[in-house]
Design a protein around this motif. Structure first.
Motif, mmCIF file in Angstrom:
data_model
loop_
_atom_site.group_PDB
_atom_site.id
_atom_site.type_symbol
_atom_site.label_atom_id
_atom_site.label_comp_id
_atom_site.label_asym_id
_atom_site.label_seq_id
_atom_site.Cartn_x
_atom_site.Cartn_y
_atom_site.Cartn_z
ATOM 1 N N UNK A 217 0.833 -1.125 -0.050
ATOM 2 C CA UNK A 217 0.113 0.121 -0.067
ATOM 3 C C UNK A 217 0.720 1.234 0.143
ATOM 4 N N UNK A 218 1.846 1.234 0.697
ATOM 5 C CA UNK A 218 2.853 2.470 0.886
ATOM 6 C C UNK A 218 3.587 2.649 -0.543
ATOM 7 N N UNK A 219 3.886 1.632 -0.920
ATOM 8 C CA UNK A 219 4.830 1.657 -2.544
ATOM 9 C C UNK A 219 3.912 2.092 -3.524
ATOM 10 N N UNK A 220 2.717 1.596 -3.395
ATOM 11 C CA UNK A 220 1.716 2.019 -4.574
ATOM 12 C C UNK A 220 1.264 3.832 -4.212
ATOM 13 N N UNK A 221 1.131 4.036 -2.910
ATOM 14 C CA UNK A 221 0.916 5.280 -2.678
ATOM 15 C C UNK A 221 1.909 6.412 -3.074
ATOM 16 N N UNK A 222 3.209 5.914 -2.830
ATOM 17 C CA UNK A 222 4.296 6.805 -3.010
ATOM 18 C C UNK A 222 4.469 6.879 -4.811
ATOM 19 N N UNK A 223 4.125 5.802 -5.330
ATOM 20 C CA UNK A 223 4.380 5.826 -6.751
ATOM 21 C C UNK A 223 3.379 6.883 -7.393
ATOM 22 N N UNK A 224 1.981 7.026 -6.704
ATOM 23 C CA UNK A 224 1.068 7.788 -7.123
ATOM 24 C C UNK A 224 1.396 9.224 -6.871
ATOM 25 N N UNK A 225 2.082 9.323 -5.624
ATOM 26 C CA UNK A 225 2.397 10.627 -5.209
ATOM 27 C C UNK A 225 3.334 11.407 -6.228
ATOM 28 N N UNK A 226 4.525 10.712 -6.463
ATOM 29 C CA UNK A 226 5.414 10.964 -7.513
ATOM 30 C C UNK A 226 4.689 11.166 -8.715
ATOM 31 N N UNK A 227 3.850 10.504 -9.325
ATOM 32 C CA UNK A 227 3.145 10.990 -10.462
ATOM 33 C C UNK A 227 2.444 12.030 -10.366
ATOM 34 N N UNK A 228 1.846 12.428 -9.193
ATOM 35 C CA UNK A 228 0.683 13.618 -9.104
ATOM 36 C C UNK A 228 1.925 14.709 -9.260
#
Ligand code: C2E
Ligand code: MG
Ligand code: MG
Ligand code: MG
Length: 285
Positions: A217-228
Motif C-alpha cells: 500500500x505504501x509503495x503504490x501510494x508513493x508511486x502515485x504521489x510522485x506521478x501527481x
C-alpha cells in the motif's frame, strides 16, 4: 500480525549487521590516510526503464579499498566521514571520479546518466557553487546527464538555503533526486519545498511490497504521489520477479536492484554494458 520467515530474517539482519559493523569500524586516522592515498573508487549500479527494460544510467556507489582490510562499504565509513566533517571533501572526490568516468563512456559513444549521492552537509560547504563549477570544468564544457541524489543523515535545517543551492545546481543542468524517500529525514516537507525531479522509493518498502500488504500500500501510494507531482519515480532494491512486476504494473518509471544488476567496478560494468548492447542488437536483428 505474524511475520513470515523472510520478514523475520530481514528484521534480524537489521539488528545483527550493526553489531557486526561496530567491531570492525575503521578509524578516522585510517579514513584520512585513505583520502590522501586515493583508496576510494566507484561501483556503478545500472538503472533501468521498467517499461522498456532499457538501461538509462547508473548510480555511482562509493567503495574504499583498503590494502590490509579489503573492501569497506559505505555504511561503515559515510557516518564516520559525516561525524568528522570529511564528507564534503569526499563528495568533491566522488563528483570528480564520476565525471571522469562519464567522460570516458562518452568517448566510447555511450551516453549514460550518472547519479551520485550527496548529503545535506555538502550543500552547506563554503564556496559550494564555485567549487562545483571548477570541478565540472575539469571534465566538460557542458554539464549533461548528472543526477544528484540527496541522501539524508544530518538533515536540512534551513530549507530556504537548501532551496537556493539546489535551484542553482538545477539551473546548471543537474537533475535532483530525493533518495530513500519514506525514511528518516526524507520527508514530505522537503518534497514540497525543494525542487526535486526524481523520487527514490526506499528499499525497505520495495523489499517487502510483494509479501506484505502494508508495504505494498505504501509503495503504490508513493508511486502515485510522485506521478501527481510530475516526478520520475525510481524504485531501489528490487530483488524478486514479483517486486519487479508489481512496480512495472504500477507504472513506476525506473528500477534498480540485484534482480536486474549489481553495482560493478568500471571494468566489469564496461564488459557488462557492451554485452548488453550486443544482446539488444541481436534481438533487433
Ligand atoms: P543508497 O543511495 O540508497 O544506495 C543503494 C544501496 O542499496 C547501495 O548500497 C546498493 O548497493 C544497495 N542495493 C542496490 N540494489 C540492492 C538490492 O537489490 N538488494 C539489496 N539488499 N541492496 C541493494 P551501498 O553501495 O552499500 O550504499 C549504501 C548507502 O551509502 C547508499 O544508499 C548511500 O546512502 C550511501 N552512499 C554510497 N555511496 C555514497 C557516496 O558516494 N556519497 C555519500 N554521501 N553516500 C554514499
Ligand atoms: Mg542513492
Ligand atoms: Mg537510495
Ligand atoms: Mg536506500
Amino acid at each position: 500480525g505474524f511475520l513470515s520467515k523472510g520478514q523475520l530474517l530481514k528484521r534480524l539482519d537489521t539488528v545483527i549487521q550493526p553489531l557486526a559493523d561496530r567491531e570492525t569500524s575503521p578509524t578516522l586516522e585510517a579514513l584520512d590516510n585513505a583520502m590522501r592515498q586515493g583508496h576510494f573508487f566507484l561501483a556503478y549500479q545500472p538503472k533501468f526503464d521498467l517499461q522498456t527494460g532499457q538501461v538509462v544510467g547508473v548510480e555511482a556507489l562509493l567503495r574504499w579499498q583498503d590494502p590490509r582490510c579489503g573492501l569497506i562499504t559505505p555504511d561503515r565509513f559515510i557516518p564516520l566521514a559525516e561525524r568528522h566533517h570529511r564528507i564534503v571533501d569526499l563528495s568533491w572526490h566522488v563528483l570528480d571520479l564520476a565525471l571522469a568516468q562519464q567522460a570516458r563512456w562518452q568517448a566510447n559513444g555511450w551516453t549514460l546518466n550518472m547519479a551520485i549521492n550527496v548529503p545535506a552537509q555538502w550543500l552547506k560547504a563554503p564556496n559550494m557553487l564555485a567549487t562545483f563549477d571548477r570541478i565540472v570544468a575539469r571534465h566538460t564544457s557542458r554539464l549533461e546527464g548528472l543526477t544528484l541524489e540527496l541522501t539524508e543523515s544530518a538533515g536540512i535545517e534551513c530549507l530556504s538555503y537548501a532551496r537556493h543551492v539546489l535551484s542553482a545546481l538545477r539551473e546548471r543542468g543537474c537533475r535532483l533526486a530525493l533518495d530513500d524517500f519514506g525514511t528518516g529525514y526524507s520527508s514530505l516537507i522537503q518534497l514540497y519545498r525543494l525542487p526535486f525531479d526524481e523520487l527514490k522509493l526506499d528499499r525497505s518498502f520495495v523489499s517487502l511490497c510483494d509479501e506484505d500488504r502494508e508495504a505494498r500500500a505504501i509503495t503504490l501510494a508513493i508511486i502515485d504521489l510522485g506521478r501527481r507531482l510530475d516526478m520520475t519515480v525510481v524504485a531501489e532494491g528490487i530483488e524478486t520477479r514479483e517486486q519487479h512486476d508489481l512496480l512495472r504494473h504500477a507504472h513506476c518509471d525506473i528500477g534498480q536492484g540485484f534482480l536486474l544488476a549489481r553495482p560493478m567496478p568500471s571494468a566489469q560494468f564496461d564488459a557488462w554494458y557492451a554485452a548488453q548492447a550486443t544482446q539488444k542488437a541481436k534481438a533487433l536483428a
